[in-house]
Design a protein around this motif. Structure first.
Motif, mmCIF file in Angstrom:
data_model
loop_
_atom_site.group_PDB
_atom_site.id
_atom_site.type_symbol
_atom_site.label_atom_id
_atom_site.label_comp_id
_atom_site.label_asym_id
_atom_site.label_seq_id
_atom_site.Cartn_x
_atom_site.Cartn_y
_atom_site.Cartn_z
ATOM 1 N N PHE A 1 0.796 -1.229 0.000
ATOM 2 C CA PHE A 1 0.000 0.000 0.000
ATOM 3 C C PHE A 1 0.825 1.274 0.000
ATOM 4 O O PHE A 1 0.273 2.359 -0.156
ATOM 5 C CB PHE A 1 -0.937 0.018 1.222
ATOM 6 C CG PHE A 1 -1.957 -1.076 1.218
ATOM 7 C CD1 PHE A 1 -3.078 -0.981 0.413
ATOM 8 C CD2 PHE A 1 -1.790 -2.197 2.003
ATOM 9 C CE1 PHE A 1 -4.018 -1.990 0.406
ATOM 10 C CE2 PHE A 1 -2.726 -3.212 1.997
ATOM 11 C CZ PHE A 1 -3.844 -3.112 1.200
ATOM 12 N N GLY A 2 2.121 1.134 0.197
ATOM 13 C CA GLY A 2 2.948 2.327 0.294
ATOM 14 C C GLY A 2 2.947 3.181 -0.951
ATOM 15 O O GLY A 2 3.140 4.399 -0.881
ATOM 16 N N GLN A 3 2.715 2.569 -2.114
ATOM 17 C CA GLN A 3 2.688 3.314 -3.369
ATOM 18 C C GLN A 3 1.280 3.754 -3.752
ATOM 19 O O GLN A 3 1.092 4.368 -4.802
ATOM 20 C CB GLN A 3 3.278 2.452 -4.488
ATOM 21 C CG GLN A 3 4.719 2.021 -4.251
ATOM 22 C CD GLN A 3 5.663 3.198 -4.208
ATOM 23 O OE1 GLN A 3 5.447 4.218 -4.875
ATOM 24 N NE2 GLN A 3 6.727 3.081 -3.430
ATOM 25 N N ASP B 1 -12.481 0.241 7.045
ATOM 26 C CA ASP B 1 -12.657 1.622 7.495
ATOM 27 C C ASP B 1 -13.290 2.407 6.355
ATOM 28 O O ASP B 1 -12.740 2.465 5.255
ATOM 29 C CB ASP B 1 -11.313 2.223 7.895
ATOM 30 C CG ASP B 1 -11.487 3.592 8.552
ATOM 31 O OD1 ASP B 1 -12.638 3.912 8.899
ATOM 32 O OD2 ASP B 1 -10.482 4.314 8.697
ATOM 33 N N LEU B 2 -14.472 2.976 6.602
ATOM 34 C CA LEU B 2 -15.213 3.718 5.592
ATOM 35 C C LEU B 2 -15.090 5.206 5.887
ATOM 36 O O LEU B 2 -15.408 5.659 6.982
ATOM 37 C CB LEU B 2 -16.692 3.298 5.598
ATOM 38 C CG LEU B 2 -17.587 3.934 4.537
ATOM 39 C CD1 LEU B 2 -17.120 3.541 3.134
ATOM 40 C CD2 LEU B 2 -19.041 3.533 4.750
ATOM 41 N N ARG B 3 -14.627 5.992 4.897
ATOM 42 C CA ARG B 3 -14.486 7.425 5.100
ATOM 43 C C ARG B 3 -14.648 8.144 3.767
ATOM 44 O O ARG B 3 -14.540 7.538 2.690
ATOM 45 C CB ARG B 3 -13.140 7.752 5.734
ATOM 46 C CG ARG B 3 -11.960 7.371 4.889
ATOM 47 C CD ARG B 3 -10.631 7.757 5.549
ATOM 48 N NE ARG B 3 -10.451 7.131 6.825
ATOM 49 C CZ ARG B 3 -10.377 7.793 7.973
ATOM 50 N NH1 ARG B 3 -10.468 9.123 7.959
ATOM 51 N NH2 ARG B 3 -10.206 7.179 9.113
ATOM 52 N N GLU B 4 -14.929 9.451 3.831
ATOM 53 C CA GLU B 4 -15.059 10.277 2.639
ATOM 54 C C GLU B 4 -13.688 10.776 2.205
ATOM 55 O O GLU B 4 -12.878 11.186 3.039
ATOM 56 C CB GLU B 4 -15.978 11.469 2.915
ATOM 57 C CG GLU B 4 -17.433 11.072 3.149
ATOM 58 C CD GLU B 4 -18.326 12.290 3.310
ATOM 59 O OE1 GLU B 4 -17.792 13.423 3.250
ATOM 60 O OE2 GLU B 4 -19.544 12.117 3.490
ATOM 61 N N VAL B 5 -13.437 10.745 0.895
ATOM 62 C CA VAL B 5 -12.168 11.227 0.350
ATOM 63 C C VAL B 5 -12.455 12.165 -0.808
ATOM 64 O O VAL B 5 -13.561 12.184 -1.367
ATOM 65 C CB VAL B 5 -11.277 10.057 -0.127
ATOM 66 C CG1 VAL B 5 -10.929 9.127 1.024
ATOM 67 C CG2 VAL B 5 -11.947 9.282 -1.249
ATOM 68 N N VAL B 6 -11.446 12.934 -1.156
ATOM 69 C CA VAL B 6 -11.525 13.841 -2.302
ATOM 70 C C VAL B 6 -10.515 13.368 -3.336
ATOM 71 O O VAL B 6 -9.334 13.178 -3.021
ATOM 72 C CB VAL B 6 -11.218 15.296 -1.887
ATOM 73 C CG1 VAL B 6 -11.187 16.197 -3.118
ATOM 74 C CG2 VAL B 6 -12.252 15.784 -0.887
ATOM 75 N N VAL B 7 -10.982 13.182 -4.565
ATOM 76 C CA VAL B 7 -10.116 12.737 -5.650
ATOM 77 C C VAL B 7 -9.937 13.895 -6.623
ATOM 78 O O VAL B 7 -10.921 14.474 -7.108
ATOM 79 C CB VAL B 7 -10.710 11.513 -6.375
ATOM 80 C CG1 VAL B 7 -9.788 11.077 -7.509
ATOM 81 C CG2 VAL B 7 -10.932 10.368 -5.397
ATOM 82 N N LEU B 8 -8.711 14.255 -6.886
ATOM 83 C CA LEU B 8 -8.386 15.357 -7.773
ATOM 84 C C LEU B 8 -7.760 14.819 -9.059
ATOM 85 O O LEU B 8 -6.785 14.060 -9.003
ATOM 86 C CB LEU B 8 -7.410 16.316 -7.089
ATOM 87 C CG LEU B 8 -6.768 17.383 -7.994
ATOM 88 C CD1 LEU B 8 -7.830 18.379 -8.481
ATOM 89 C CD2 LEU B 8 -5.637 18.093 -7.267
ATOM 90 N N ASN C 1 -1.855 9.171 -6.711
ATOM 91 C CA ASN C 1 -2.141 7.759 -6.900
ATOM 92 C C ASN C 1 -1.535 7.231 -8.189
ATOM 93 O O ASN C 1 -0.971 6.145 -8.222
ATOM 94 C CB ASN C 1 -3.655 7.529 -6.884
ATOM 95 C CG ASN C 1 -4.019 6.072 -7.055
ATOM 96 O OD1 ASN C 1 -4.235 5.621 -8.181
ATOM 97 N ND2 ASN C 1 -4.089 5.339 -5.946
ATOM 98 N N LYS C 2 -1.648 7.997 -9.264
ATOM 99 C CA LYS C 2 -1.068 7.581 -10.538
ATOM 100 C C LYS C 2 -0.937 8.790 -11.459
ATOM 101 O O LYS C 2 -1.658 9.785 -11.306
ATOM 102 C CB LYS C 2 -1.917 6.498 -11.191
ATOM 103 C CG LYS C 2 -3.364 6.918 -11.492
ATOM 104 C CD LYS C 2 -4.099 5.867 -12.284
ATOM 105 C CE LYS C 2 -4.235 4.572 -11.521
ATOM 106 N NZ LYS C 2 -5.180 4.661 -10.373
ATOM 107 N N VAL D 1 -5.302 11.875 -4.281
ATOM 108 C CA VAL D 1 -6.347 11.526 -3.318
ATOM 109 C C VAL D 1 -6.037 12.245 -2.012
ATOM 110 O O VAL D 1 -4.899 12.237 -1.536
ATOM 111 C CB VAL D 1 -6.417 10.009 -3.103
ATOM 112 C CG1 VAL D 1 -7.495 9.670 -2.096
ATOM 113 C CG2 VAL D 1 -6.662 9.282 -4.422
ATOM 114 N N PHE D 2 -7.102 12.828 -1.424
ATOM 115 C CA PHE D 2 -7.001 13.499 -0.136
ATOM 116 C C PHE D 2 -8.028 12.895 0.805
ATOM 117 O O PHE D 2 -9.152 12.598 0.393
ATOM 118 C CB PHE D 2 -7.265 15.009 -0.268
ATOM 119 C CG PHE D 2 -6.297 15.723 -1.199
ATOM 120 C CD1 PHE D 2 -5.169 16.336 -0.693
ATOM 121 C CD2 PHE D 2 -6.550 15.759 -2.560
ATOM 122 C CE1 PHE D 2 -4.295 16.989 -1.539
ATOM 123 C CE2 PHE D 2 -5.696 16.406 -3.415
ATOM 124 C CZ PHE D 2 -4.548 17.019 -2.908
ATOM 125 N N GLY D 3 -7.654 12.737 2.086
ATOM 126 C CA GLY D 3 -8.613 12.246 3.053
ATOM 127 C C GLY D 3 -8.250 10.878 3.615
ATOM 128 O O GLY D 3 -7.349 10.213 3.172
#
Length: 333
Positions: free
Chosen positions: A252-254, A272-279, A321-322, A331-333
Motif C-alpha cells: 500500500f505504500g505506493q 474503514d469507511l471514510r469520505e475522500v476527495v479525488v483530484l 495515486n497515478k 487523493v485526499f482524506g
C-alpha cells in the motif's frame, strides 16, 4: 518527486517488490528464515559457551595451584587432610577439554547437520548438567559428611538449569533438569557418607530431603522449558508482525499516503469507511504545446511542473495515486 519520465521506472520496481511481498505473506517462509537465524545464533551461543568454559577452567587452574600452596597449612588444620590438588586439577582440565571440543563442534556450523546438531546439543547438556555432580563428588572427599550437600556446588545445578533456557528448546530444558536431579540423588546416595539415614531427624541426612531437592531441580527444568517455549513464541510473533507490517507497507505504500498507511497498521479493524476527495489534474492544450517542442524541452517542463505540484499535494496530506500522461490523480482524506 524527480520527474514524470523518471517515475515510470519506479512503478516497474514497485511491481517487482509486490511479487516479493507476496512471498512474505506465507508464514512458513518467514518462519523458515527465522528458524535459520535461530539455528545460527544458537550455534554461536553454544560455541561461545564452550570457549568461556575452557577459558574459565584454565584461569581457575592458574589461580588454584598457587593458592593451594599458599593456604595448604591452614586447609590441613581445618579439614585434617591435604588439599586434593591433583583431583581438582584433573576436574578442571577435563572441563577445559570439554569446553574446547564443544566450541570446535558448534563452531563448524556449515558441516553440522540437523541430526548432529541435536545430538551435540544433548551431549553438551549432559556434560554441563553432570559438572555440578563432579564438583560435588570432589567436595565430598574434602568434607566427608552430609555437610557436602549444603555446599555451593549444589547451587550450580540451578545455574545450569537456568542457562538451558538460552537453547530455546523445551526438551533440552526438561532434560537438563532431569539430569541435574538424578545426578544429585546419585551423589547423595553413593558418595556422601551418612547422607541417606532415614529417621535421623537431620535435614542433611533424611532421604526425603534429597528427593525433594532432586524434585525441585526437575520441576525447575520443566518451568524453564515453559519459559523457553513462551520466549520462542514471542520471538516468532514479533517476527511475523514485523513481516506483516513490511508487507502492508510494500503493498500500500505506493497507493496511499503515509498517514493512511500508519492508520492501517495501528487499527485493529478490518475495514474503514471514510469520505475522500479525488483530484484529477490535466494540462490544458498540452498536445498543441508539445507539438512544436523538442522531447527534452517537454520532459524538463513536466519535471519542473510535477515536482512543485506533487510537493503541494503532499503538504496537504494527499498523495499522487497515478500519473495520467500529462496529468495525475491525487487523493485526499
Amino acid at each position: 518527486m524527480q520527474s514524470k519520465a523518471q517515475q515510470k521506472p519506479s512503478f516497474t520496481s514497485v511491481s517487482s517488490d509486490k511479487s516479493k511481498a507476496v512471498d512474505t505473506h506465507h508464514p512458513e517462509i518467514s518462519n523458515h528464515t527465522l528458524e535459520q537465524a535461530l539455528f545460527s545464533n544458537i550455534c554461536r551461543g553454544e560455541e561461545l559457551r564452550g570457549r568461556l568454559i575452557a577459558v574459565m577452567s584454565i584461569a581457575a587452574i592458574a589461580i588454584f595451584i598457587p593458592i593451594s600452596f599458599l593456604f595448604e597449612e591452614r586447609f590441613a588444620a581445618v579439614f585434617s587432610r591435604s588439599i586434593p590438588r591433583v583431583g581438582i586439577t584433573q576436574i578442571l582440565l577435563f572441563t577445559a577439554l570439554y569446553g574446547y571440543l564443544a566450541s570446535k563442534t558448534f563452531g563448524n556450523r556449515r558441516n553440522l547437520s540437523l541430526l548432529r546438531f541435536q545430538v551435540a546439543r544433548y551431549v553438551n547438556a549432559t556434560v554441563e548438567a553432570a559438572l555440578p555432580s563432579i564438583l560435588l563428588i570432589g567436595v565430598t572427599h574434602i568434607l566427608q559428611g552430609p555437610e557436602a550437600l549444603a555446599s555451593p556446588p549444589v547451587l550450580i545445578y540451578f545455574l545450569f538449569i537456568i542457562l538451558s533456557a538460552l537453547r530455546f528448546d523445551l526438551g533440552l530444558a526438561v532434560y537438563t533438569g532431569f539430569i541435574c536431579g538424578v545426578g544429585y540423588l546419585y551423589v547423595a546416595t553413593y558418595f556422601v557418607p551418612n547422607a541417606w539415614v532415614s529417621g535421623s531427624g537431620s535435614v542433611l541426612q533424611e532421604p526425603l530431603t534429597h528427593v525433594e531437592k532432586a524434585g525441585i531441580m526437575i520441576v525447575a527444568g520443566f518451568l524453564t522449558g515453559i519459559v523457553t517455549v513462551q520466549l520462542r513464541k514471542l520471538i516468532f510473533n514479533v517476527w511475523n508482525s514485523h513481516q506483516e507490517q513490511g508487507r502492508i507497507k510494500t503493498l500500500f505504500g505506493q497507493h496511499v499516503s503515509d498517514v493512511v498507511m500508519e492508520r492501517i497498521l495501528s487499527s485493529s479493524s478490518s475495514h474503514d469507511l471514510r469520505e475522500v476527495v479525488v483530484l484529477f489534474f490535466d494540462i490544458r492544450n498540452f498536445t498543441s504545446f508539445s507539438e512544436n517542442k523538442e522531447p527534452v524541452e517537454v520532459v524538463n517542463f513536466l519535471n519542473t511542473l510535477f515536482e512543485e505540484l506533487v510537493e503541494v499535494v503532499g503538504e496537504n496530506d494527499g498523495f499522487v495515486n497515478k500519473f495520467l500522461g500529462d496529468g495525475f490523480m491525487a487523493v485526499f482524506g
